[in-house]
Design a protein around this motif. Structure first.
Motif, PDB file in Angstrom:
ATOM      1  N   LEU A  45       0.821  -1.211   0.000  1.00 17.46           N
ATOM      2  CA  LEU A  45       0.000   0.000   0.000  1.00 17.46           C
ATOM      3  C   LEU A  45       0.854   1.260   0.000  1.00 17.46           C
ATOM      4  N   GLY A  46       1.983   1.230   0.698  1.00 13.57           N
ATOM      5  CA  GLY A  46       2.867   2.394   0.722  1.00 13.57           C
ATOM      6  C   GLY A  46       3.383   2.749  -0.665  1.00 13.57           C
ATOM      7  N   ALA A  47       3.761   1.737  -1.434  1.00 19.66           N
ATOM      8  CA  ALA A  47       4.241   1.972  -2.803  1.00 19.66           C
ATOM      9  C   ALA A  47       3.108   2.486  -3.685  1.00 19.66           C
ATOM     10  N   LEU A  48       1.910   1.951  -3.486  1.00 18.55           N
ATOM     11  CA  LEU A  48       0.759   2.390  -4.267  1.00 18.55           C
ATOM     12  C   LEU A  48       0.434   3.851  -3.964  1.00 18.55           C
ATOM     13  N   TYR A  49       0.380   4.194  -2.678  1.00 15.19           N
ATOM     14  CA  TYR A  49       0.056   5.578  -2.319  1.00 15.19           C
ATOM     15  C   TYR A  49       1.144   6.555  -2.750  1.00 15.19           C
ATOM     16  N   ALA A  50       2.400   6.127  -2.719  1.00 18.27           N
ATOM     17  CA  ALA A  50       3.484   6.990  -3.197  1.00 18.27           C
ATOM     18  C   ALA A  50       3.299   7.284  -4.689  1.00 18.27           C
ATOM     19  N   THR A  51       2.911   6.273  -5.443  1.00 16.33           N
ATOM     20  CA  THR A  51       2.668   6.448  -6.882  1.00 16.33           C
ATOM     21  C   THR A  51       1.465   7.350  -7.115  1.00 16.33           C
ATOM     22  N   LEU A  52       0.383   7.133  -6.360  1.00 13.50           N
ATOM     23  CA  LEU A  52      -0.813   7.964  -6.512  1.00 13.50           C
ATOM     24  C   LEU A  52      -0.504   9.430  -6.177  1.00 13.50           C
ATOM     25  N   GLU A  53       0.279   9.654  -5.130  1.00 13.46           N
ATOM     26  CA  GLU A  53       0.653  11.033  -4.769  1.00 13.46           C
ATOM     27  C   GLU A  53       1.500  11.672  -5.861  1.00 13.46           C
ATOM     28  N   ARG A  54       2.431  10.897  -6.435  1.00 11.94           N
ATOM     29  CA  ARG A  54       3.276  11.415  -7.525  1.00 11.94           C
ATOM     30  C   ARG A  54       2.411  11.767  -8.735  1.00 11.94           C
ATOM     31  N   LEU A  55       1.465  10.890  -9.083  1.00 12.03           N
ATOM     32  CA  LEU A  55       0.573  11.153 -10.208  1.00 12.03           C
ATOM     33  C   LEU A  55      -0.308  12.373  -9.937  1.00 12.03           C
ATOM     34  N   GLU A  56      -0.700  12.550  -8.681  1.00 14.61           N
ATOM     35  CA  GLU A  56      -1.522  13.716  -8.344  1.00 14.61           C
ATOM     36  C   GLU A  56      -0.702  15.003  -8.451  1.00 14.61           C
ATOM     37  N   LYS A  57       0.539  14.960  -8.023  1.00  9.66           N
ATOM     38  CA  LYS A  57       1.409  16.137  -8.143  1.00  9.66           C
ATOM     39  C   LYS A  57       1.648  16.508  -9.607  1.00  9.66           C
ATOM     40  N   LYS A  58       1.687  15.505 -10.473  1.00  8.10           N
ATOM     41  CA  LYS A  58       1.862  15.742 -11.912  1.00  8.10           C
ATOM     42  C   LYS A  58       0.567  16.203 -12.576  1.00  8.10           C
ATOM     43  N   GLY A  59      -0.550  16.169 -11.834  1.00  7.95           N
ATOM     44  CA  GLY A  59      -1.834  16.564 -12.384  1.00  7.95           C
ATOM     45  C   GLY A  59      -2.510  15.477 -13.214  1.00  7.95           C
ATOM     46  N   LEU A  60      -2.059  14.237 -13.054  1.00 10.66           N
ATOM     47  CA  LEU A  60      -2.600  13.135 -13.840  1.00 10.66           C
ATOM     48  C   LEU A  60      -3.757  12.430 -13.139  1.00 10.66           C
ATOM     49  N   VAL A  61      -3.865  12.601 -11.834  1.00  9.48           N
ATOM     50  CA  VAL A  61      -5.012  12.104 -11.070  1.00  9.48           C
ATOM     51  C   VAL A  61      -5.438  13.185 -10.084  1.00  9.48           C
ATOM     52  N   SER A  62      -6.682  13.095  -9.658  1.00 12.82           N
ATOM     53  CA  SER A  62      -7.180  13.949  -8.581  1.00 12.82           C
ATOM     54  C   SER A  62      -7.744  13.024  -7.520  1.00 12.82           C
ATOM     55  N   SER A  63      -7.917  13.559  -6.319  1.00 13.32           N
ATOM     56  CA  SER A  63      -8.459  12.731  -5.246  1.00 13.32           C
ATOM     57  C   SER A  63      -9.431  13.542  -4.402  1.00 13.32           C
ATOM     58  N   LYS A  64     -10.299  12.810  -3.734  1.00 15.45           N
ATOM     59  CA  LYS A  64     -11.219  13.435  -2.782  1.00 15.45           C
ATOM     60  C   LYS A  64     -11.479  12.442  -1.669  1.00 15.45           C
ATOM     61  N   LEU A  65     -11.790  12.979  -0.506  1.00 10.39           N
ATOM     62  CA  LEU A  65     -12.092  12.125   0.632  1.00 10.39           C
ATOM     63  C   LEU A  65     -13.561  11.766   0.630  1.00 10.39           C
ATOM     64  N   GLY A  66     -13.843  10.493   0.922  1.00 11.56           N
ATOM     65  CA  GLY A  66     -15.217  10.034   1.044  1.00 11.56           C
ATOM     66  C   GLY A  66     -15.708  10.241   2.465  1.00 11.56           C
ATOM     67  N   GLU A  67     -16.817   9.636   2.773  1.00 11.60           N
ATOM     68  CA  GLU A  67     -17.390   9.726   4.113  1.00 11.60           C
ATOM     69  C   GLU A  67     -16.614   8.838   5.082  1.00 11.60           C
ATOM     70  N   ALA A  68     -16.515   9.278   6.318  1.00  3.73           N
ATOM     71  CA  ALA A  68     -15.903   8.467   7.362  1.00  3.73           C
ATOM     72  C   ALA A  68     -16.822   7.282   7.657  1.00  3.73           C
ATOM     73  N   THR A  69     -16.219   6.123   7.896  1.00  2.00           N
ATOM     74  CA  THR A  69     -17.017   4.927   8.176  1.00  2.00           C
ATOM     75  C   THR A  69     -16.550   4.271   9.470  1.00  2.00           C
ATOM     76  N   PRO A  70     -17.486   3.672  10.214  1.00  2.00           N
ATOM     77  CA  PRO A  70     -17.112   2.989  11.457  1.00  2.00           C
ATOM     78  C   PRO A  70     -16.137   1.835  11.214  1.00  2.00           C
ATOM     79  N   GLU A  71     -16.269   1.147  10.058  1.00  2.00           N
ATOM     80  CA  GLU A  71     -15.386   0.018   9.749  1.00  2.00           C
ATOM     81  C   GLU A  71     -13.926   0.454   9.660  1.00  2.00           C
TER      82      GLU A  71
END
Length: 111
Positions: A45-71
């Protein structure tokens, strides 16, 4: 070749393609599961999130937070989406690979 003209890496392409497949359900654990199921690639997961953050910094992906869940102990999931620039970069990488593959003879590879 400028910064925005660089080709995507293999794993970046895989992540972007996973996001496109998962649509509105593209968050860390789901992306990781898809990669494991479809291409048998186990990803930390750490490698995946590092890649997602890099892609977001490059403007190739965007992200948003969903609703908080008890699970998740009240923590929200972060959902990712491919941007128009991400789609263009992915198409450019596909076109480049398709062009290179066109010049490979149609014979079986020796393994």
């Amino acid at each position: 070749m400028g910064k925005s003209d660089k080709f995507l890496g293999e794993f970046e392409q895989m992540v972007l393609l996973a996001l496109l497949q998962l649509k509105e359900n593209a968050y860390g654990a789901a992306i990781r599961q898809l990669l494991d199921q479809q291409i048998k690639r186990t990803v930390a997961l750490g490698a995946l999130y590092a890649t997602l953050e890099r892609l977001e910094k490059k403007g190739l992906v965007s992200s948003k937070l969903g609703e908080a869940t008890p699970e998740r102990g009240g923590r929200p999931k972060r959902f990712f989406k491919v941007t128009n620039d991400g789609l263009k970069a992915l198409q450019r990488a596909k076109d480049a690979m398709d062009t290179l593959w066109q010049h490979v003879p149609n014979q079986p590879f020796e393994v």
